[in-house]
Design an enzyme around this catalytic site. Sequence first.
Site, PDB file in Angstrom:
ATOM      1  N   GLY A 362     -10.481 -35.949  43.725  1.00 18.34           N
ATOM      2  CA  GLY A 362      -9.789 -35.856  42.448  1.00 18.34           C
ATOM      3  C   GLY A 362      -8.677 -34.841  42.510  1.00 18.34           C
ATOM      4  CB  CYS A 363      -6.121 -33.826  40.055  1.00 17.17           C
ATOM      5  SG  CYS A 363      -7.133 -33.571  38.597  1.00 17.17           S
ATOM      6  CB  THR A 364      -9.777 -30.076  40.259  1.00 14.31           C
ATOM      7  OG1 THR A 364     -10.905 -30.926  40.021  1.00 14.31           O
ATOM      8  CG2 THR A 364      -8.873 -30.083  39.056  1.00 14.31           C
TER       9      THR A 364
END
Length: 395
Positions: A362-364
Amino acid sequence: MAENNAVKQMIGKVFLDIADAIKTGKFGNRVKVGLTTLGSEHGVENLVKGAELAAKNAENFDIVLIGPKVNTNLEIVEVNTEEEMHKKMEELLDSGYIQSCVTMHYNFPIGVSTVGKVITPGMGREMFLATTTGTASAHRVEAMVKNALYGIITAKAMGIENPTVGILNLDGARQVERALKELNANGYKINFSESIRSDGGAVMRGNDLLAGSVDVMVTDTLTGNIMMKVFSSYTTGGSYEALGYGYGPGIGEGYDRIILILSRASGVPVVANAIQYAAKLAQGKLTEVAKAEFAKAKAAKFDEILKSLTKDAKKAPAETETVTAPAQEVVTGSISGIDIMDLEDAVKTLWKAGIYAESGMGCTGPIVLVHEEKVHKATEILSQAGFVAKEGDIC
């Protein structure tokens, strides 16, 4: 005649000290900061100039040079070798003649690491990098959890009562986050910050480094050391550190000397800032703050949390065990908060429990993907296996 002159000088200094106290409004908190002057790549003169610059802006502190005799109005304790210099530095600290000291190339014991202070280029904010030299622990995640406490201690000694804390998005960051949230839940309150990115969270990205989104940025020491060098010398090409406050004080349980580190490449402005940093830490009673914070953290089961990080607490399938994936299904639900090193084991743990899962990014950071109706059940399983925080980390 010589004795009379010495007495006059002493009386003169007393009156100067009184005048300074009246001017600043600060009585009884004057400290002496040492600076060792051998070992710089830029020579002794570079360090002396930094000390003289700091002296011009000195607020309730005096500077003592430890090194060879030079032409300066500052006090000098004369030594001629680095070995003799560090021995004398320790002697002056232990005797109480100086309250803190700035030096280079000093070896701290295992368990002690330094908290640097930088000026971030995005917003010009001051930020503590925890940590930049030394080794809090041989175990990476345990070291980063300790680094967080070291950063909080330093920030509080510098007058920040409730510093914001973020964890740099590195391998192990999610484990560190879980450990710190557990410490927080146990009663040692940590003021977690939010990333400036739209999805927020206490795990910080590069944008947050540049902007200074937090007071204390938690990282491993090697990464912190690199970032310190980049922040301090990105305008000079790397050979001369011109910005920031140096690599900071060594912090560790039971460590009672206030010794701050400079790089051999540190230039005059950084030397001056490091001396001011050292003075404020001494005036803020760093060692007393450290003792109090360690006591509060231990009451919140700090030691037990650290021990859980250094043993194999996860109940993942054995490496020799073959686990077959359940029938494939649409996976639109995601679970974050899993360390990248544990991602595949987490997926296999869910397979073994009969839940189809896939790994993703994911983005994190790393995520486990499952059917959206099975997110809560899967989170519960991963929590019991030690892969995510007890309350889950669902996105």
